[in-house]
Design an enzyme around this catalytic site. Structure first.
Site, PDB file in Angstrom:
ATOM      1  CG  HIS A 376      -1.978  -0.971   1.257  1.00  0.00           C
ATOM      2  ND1 HIS A 376      -3.231  -0.780   0.723  1.00  0.00           N
ATOM      3  CD2 HIS A 376      -1.974  -2.230   1.743  1.00  0.00           C
ATOM      4  CE1 HIS A 376      -3.960  -1.861   0.898  1.00  0.00           C
ATOM      5  NE2 HIS A 376      -3.215  -2.768   1.512  1.00  0.00           N
ATOM      6  CE  LYS A 568      -6.465  13.792  -0.148  1.00  0.00           C
ATOM      7  NZ  LYS A 568      -6.647  12.518  -0.811  1.00  0.00           N
ATOM      8  NE  ARG A 569      -3.689  10.234   9.813  1.00  0.00           N
ATOM      9  CZ  ARG A 569      -3.308   9.262  10.647  1.00  0.00           C
ATOM     10  NH1 ARG A 569      -4.063   8.195  10.799  1.00  0.00           N
ATOM     11  NH2 ARG A 569      -2.207   9.372  11.369  1.00  0.00           N
ATOM     12  CE  LYS A 574      -2.458  10.772   2.776  1.00  0.00           C
ATOM     13  NZ  LYS A 574      -3.128   9.902   1.792  1.00  0.00           N
ATOM     14  CB  THR A 676     -10.183   4.737  -1.349  1.00  0.00           C
ATOM     15  OG1 THR A 676      -9.735   5.120  -0.041  1.00  0.00           O
ATOM     16  CG2 THR A 676      -9.456   3.475  -1.774  1.00  0.00           C
ATOM     17  CE  LYS A 680     -13.877   5.808   0.664  1.00  0.00           C
ATOM     18  NZ  LYS A 680     -12.891   5.893   1.767  1.00  0.00           N
TER      19      LYS A 680
HETATM   20  C1  26W Z   1       4.183   1.002   9.693  1.00  0.00           C
HETATM   21  C2  26W Z   1       3.507   2.334   9.687  1.00  0.00           C
HETATM   22  C3  26W Z   1       2.547   2.376   8.571  1.00  0.00           C
HETATM   23  C4  26W Z   1       1.219   2.072   8.797  1.00  0.00           C
HETATM   24  C5  26W Z   1       0.324   2.086   7.763  1.00  0.00           C
HETATM   25  C6  26W Z   1       2.952   2.712   7.314  1.00  0.00           C
HETATM   26  C7  26W Z   1       2.066   2.718   6.275  1.00  0.00           C
HETATM   27  C8  26W Z   1       0.751   2.386   6.493  1.00  0.00           C
HETATM   28  C9  26W Z   1      -0.230   2.302   5.358  1.00  0.00           C
HETATM   29  C10 26W Z   1       0.391   1.469   4.258  1.00  0.00           C
HETATM   30  C11 26W Z   1      -0.676   3.620   4.888  1.00  0.00           C
HETATM   31  C12 26W Z   1      -1.913   3.524   4.035  1.00  0.00           C
HETATM   32  O1  26W Z   1      -3.010   3.537   4.552  1.00  0.00           O
HETATM   33  N1  26W Z   1      -1.761   3.491   2.704  1.00  0.00           N
HETATM   34  C13 26W Z   1      -2.859   3.815   1.829  1.00  0.00           C
HETATM   35  O2  26W Z   1      -3.525   2.642   1.405  1.00  0.00           O
HETATM   36  C14 26W Z   1      -4.686   2.975   0.655  1.00  0.00           C
HETATM   37  C15 26W Z   1      -5.414   1.689   0.343  1.00  0.00           C
HETATM   38  O3  26W Z   1      -4.693   0.930  -0.552  1.00  0.00           O
HETATM   39  C16 26W Z   1      -4.309   3.743  -0.597  1.00  0.00           C
HETATM   40  O4  26W Z   1      -5.488   4.124  -1.266  1.00  0.00           O
HETATM   41  C17 26W Z   1      -3.499   4.980  -0.244  1.00  0.00           C
HETATM   42  O5  26W Z   1      -3.041   5.613  -1.408  1.00  0.00           O
HETATM   43  C18 26W Z   1      -2.329   4.595   0.634  1.00  0.00           C
HETATM   44  O6  26W Z   1      -1.650   5.743   1.103  1.00  0.00           O
END
Ligand code: 26W
Length: 836
Positions: A376, A568-569, A574, A676, A680
């Site tokens: 992701h 979004k975050r 971003k 995503t 939406k």
């Molecule tokens: C380990 C810390 C950590 C935790 C969570 C690093 C990274 C994450 C996730 C991978 C972040 C995340 O939510 N990524 C998002 O995933 C969505 C679903 O696939 C995508 O639509 C977003 O672009 C992506 O940033």
């Protein structure tokens, strides 16, 4: 005009079989509510609160789902269907009442019954605590995919952690983010069945030893250490029409009995109880960080905890109907949602080899036949690696297995290579040997899976060319694309009732389960009557958002202005900051009378910053300072407003998204895996202003270049500029007087009077410290694009026509489509195409 709020008849109720039948259904539900109030909650109707009625209604709805759940489970056993297990640290579910009422066809009935009883449906709905067991995109995707798997009749189960504290609540004090813990389970959880009888022991620490198995073969085993119990909590997920119900099984940590006895027998009661709660703290809190892998031991512990419990559960279920493991990959598919559950690979190896006596090679074939891994993120700082020492101490047997797998893997590569290439071997290794040795979780997940997928076409391409280039060369067929999707049930049918009703009046109702049918709206895009109806729906939703914002923040918004939304975050990549640079640009122009051709605009932002992410928090503060100055300036009043809506979560999104007209998706090209929210917003009739990043690219292909506002450097050029040097932000700063005025105003205290240096760090990061996310390189094109947006908005018929085309062409971003693709290409399971 037609009544836009009129709702379509439901499956179970008020279906036109006459007023007497409707009356009987309402009376029936009333009885069930009173029954639950009395027998489940121990209350009478007098003095009962909104919360009590919420609980009674949720229990009555749950009753409708349980039978289907039992049926679905029985059916899966009977047919010995292949099961799909979705392992995810996060499930960002949001609220469930409306979703489940819709699925069971009883939303209208519930509304009317409460009305009839003189109760306020919205107030009751809003009593439900938010199941915010996730950070953002990754967790929300898990929730959408679970709903679609269920809708498509797949025997699926999610596995994760039952956190006591999910995502923090965000408060704003003096313009700054303050985090507060949210005890979402304080009134219990109606949607979860707690299963104190379903527990799995999970071991930590200890040591490994050699032994001989019952046939005299040498084996290793993991002994000693300490045990924590994982207790199951099952959350039901209903598919559309409630034809299938699956569960998400979430684990909470309990001190183990064995552990209790040992300590208690030593006579130290107080310390024993204290240690007990220490081991239970494992599942207390979700890490609220989606930007960096912080390398905290407790996080690693959480990862192993839920993986170990889930795999035991999966293996036990398999062995109920099978005598050996040969058919395991034919009956079990396990999807790893990012690398957080990657320890599943060595854990399944351990279970098979150490505990069930399967040979190593066979066990490895079973593993790779079973696992698939979704990536992701490409951001290097978010890629998980764990120190070898930490894993060795916490999971000694797993470290041995990881070394074994890695050895076998690299030997294979060496054997097949024409000539030895040590640099390549080092890059492929699961162990990063530069500095403190660390396990690369992405390599472990990749090598242990038969499929690895990206979440949008561009992202998948960049995976092949970038972080996974060497692995891709070694396994050229392994990486596939599965573009993300969103469930139309929650994101249109539930969140945007007026739009759903309008669509159904024109093309019938089946689009909800087959979103491609929205194409049936295309001929209506030119129809002035339909355009007027779509505009009226948007206006209704904007007015609802105005009431919501006024109610929560006491800020009045103008529903006639352009609602420009970025939710979004908060993260530098971003580029909320780029949005703010546009706001300040527009503000200065308006003050100087240079933006007469621009329509009134309301810029709406929302999102949480990771608690330790200083720059993201500073950006939130800047948004508030800019909002304060702009909103108070009589010179721009009626022309520009800025509002930050605090505590963004799924429910807040459900208020904002239906009201949005412009969707900002402006990440530096090559950084956002998919997005995503972009889907939406477009599905709810907002036009996108965005970079050619993530799924924006595919949205553009679907809706057509003339119906989306693209700007900025494409990924290849952004990458070239960034990594081959050549980006000279200072040149943009000195060369563009408007940009310079904007940055000077921010950097010299124009929005922070009394503290001129407050935003020094932000401005310096752009002008002096390399502008890593290329805001200045994209600024001029972004501003020009926003000008075009403003002009386009003034032609409201044409704008609405474009919005209709966006809605009509969003069908392929249904998570049903995404899941069908996973099912065919990765899991090898059939999907249901007809209801029932
Ligand atoms: C380990 C810390 C950590 C935790 C969570 C690093 C990274 C994450 C996730 C991978 C972040 C995340 O939510 N990524 C998002 O995933 C969505 C679903 O696939 C995508 O639509 C977003 O672009 C992506 O940033």
């Amino acid at each position: 005009m037609a009544d836009l709020t009129a709702e379509r008849p439901a499956r179970t109720a008020l279906d036109g079989s006459g007023p007497a039948a409707a009356r009987a259904e309402i009376d029936g539900l009333k009885r069930r509510l009173h029954d639950h109030l009395r027998h489940s909650l121990g209350k009478g109707p007098v003095g009962s609160t909104h919360l009590d009625w919420y609980l009674a209604l949720a229990l009555a709805t749950r009753d409708l789902m349980v039978e289907t759940w039992m049926d679905s489970t029985r059916q899966a056993y009977k047919t010995d269907a292949k099961r799909v297990y979705y392992l995810s640290m996060e499930f960002l579910i949001g609220r469930s009442l409306v979703a489940n009422l819709l699925a069971t066809g009883s939303l209208d009935l519930a509304r009317q019954t409460l009305d009839d009883m003189g109760l306020d449906f919205e107030a009751i709905r809003d009593c439900e605590p938010e199941a915010a067991l996730g950070n953002g995109g990754l967790g929300r995707l898990a929730a959408c995919l679970m709903e679609s798997m269920t809708t498509l009749g797949i025997a699926a189960r999610g596995y994760g952690i039952y956190y006591d504290y999910g995502m923090f609540s965000q408060y704003i004090e003096g313009g700054q983010q303050v985090e507060m813990p949210e005890r979402w389970l304080r009134y219990g959880n109606v949607w979860a069945f707690d299963r104190p009888d379903v527990t799995e022991p999970v071991r930590f620490h200890g040591r490994t030893e050699a032994r001989l198995d019952d046939r005299g073969r040498p084996r290793r085993r993991w002994v000693d250490g300490e045990e924590v119990l994982a207790q199951a909590h099952d959350l039901m997920v209903a598919g559309h029409g409630c034809w299938t119900v699956n569960a998400i099984r979430l684990w909470s940590a309990q001190a183990s009995r064995e552990f209790d006895l040992r300590r208690f027998n030593q006579g130290d009661y107080i310390n024993a109880v204290a240690e007990q709660s220490f081991s239970e703290s494992l599942s207390h809190v979700l890490y609220p960080d989606d930007s960096t892998s912080m390398g905290k031991a407790l996080r690693l512990k959480q990862e192993y905890f839920f993986v170990a419990a889930s795999l035991r559960d999966i293996v036990r279920r398999f062995l109920q109907t099978h005598d050996d493991f040969t058919r395991f990959p034919n009956k079990v598919a396990i999807q790893l949602n990012d690398t957080h559950p990657a320890l599943a690979v060595p854990e399944l190896m351990r279970l098979l080899v150490d505990e069930h006596g399967v040979g190593c090679d066979e066990a490895w074939a079973i593993c790779t036949g079973t696992f698939a891994y979704t990536n992701h993120t490409l951001l290097p700082e978010a890629l998980e690696t764990w120190p070898v020492g930490l894993i060795g101490d916490m999971l000694p047997r797993h470290l041995e297995i990881i070394y074994d797998i890695n050895h076998q893997f690299l030997e294979g590569v060496r054997r097949r290579a024409a000539q030895p290439d040590d640099a390549r071997i080092r890059r492929l290794s699961m162990i990063d040997e530069a500095g403190e040795r660390r396990v690369r979780m992405a390599h472990l997940a990749f090598v242990g899976s038969h499929r690895v997928n990206g979440v949008a076409a561009l992202h998948t391409e960049l995976m092949r060319a970038g972080i996974f280039a060497d692995l891709h060369r070694t396994f050229p067929d392994r990486i596939v694309n599965k573009t993300n999707g969103i469930t139309p049930r929650r994101w249109v049918q539930a969140a945007n009732r007026p739009l759903a009703a309008l669509i159904s009046r024109h093309i019938g109702e089946t689009w909800i389960a087959n979103l491609e049918e929205l194409r049936g709206l295309l001929p209506l895009a030119e129809d002035p009557g339909f355009q007027a109806d779509v505009r009226a729906v948007k206006r209704l939703n904007k007015e609802a958002l105005c009431r919501y914002v006024d109610g929560r923040l006491g800020i009045e918004l103008d529903p006639a202005s352009l609602f420009d939304v970025q939710v979004k975050r908060i993260h530098e990549y971003k580029r909320q900051l780029l949005n703010i640079l546009h706001v300040v640009t527009l503000y200065l122009r308006l003050r100087e009378g240079r933006a007469a051709d621009q329509p009134p605009r309301t810029v709406i932002l929302a999102g949480k910053a990771a608690p330790g992410y200083h720059m993201a928090k500073l950006i939130i503060r800047l948004i508030h300072d800019v909002a304060r100055v702009v909103n108070a300036d009589p010179l721009v009043s009626g022309r520009l407003r800025v509002v930050f809506i605090p505590d963004y979560n799924v429910s807040v999104a459900e208020h904002i998204i239906p009201a949005a007209e412009l969707s900002q998706q402006i990440s530096t090209a090559g950084t956002e895996a998919s997005g995503t929210g972009n889907m939406k917003l477009a599905l709810n009739g907002a036009l996108t202003i965005g970079t050619r990043d993530g799924a924006n690219v595919e949205i553009g292909q679907e809706v057509g270049e003339e119906n989306i506002f693209f700007f900025g450097l494409p990924a290849a050029e952004a990458e070239a500029l960034r990594h081959r040097g050549g980006h000279d932000p200072w040149r943009y700063y000195t060369g563009d007087p408007e940009l310079r005025a904007v940055l000077d105003m921010i950097g010299q205290g124009g929005f922070s009077q009394g503290e001129p240096d407050r935003y020094r760090l932000i401005v310096d990061s752009l002008t002096r410290h390399g502008d890593y996310y290329l805001l200045l390189a994209d600024y001029a094109d972004y501003i020009a694009c926003q000008d075009r947006v403003g002009l386009a908005y003034r032609d409201s018929d044409d704008w609405t026509r474009k919005a209709i085309i966006n809605v009509a062409r969003m069908g392929r971003f249904s998570s049903d489509v995404t899941v069908a693709d996973y099912a065919a290409d990765i899991w090898g399971v059939p999907v249901r195409t007809e209801p029932g």
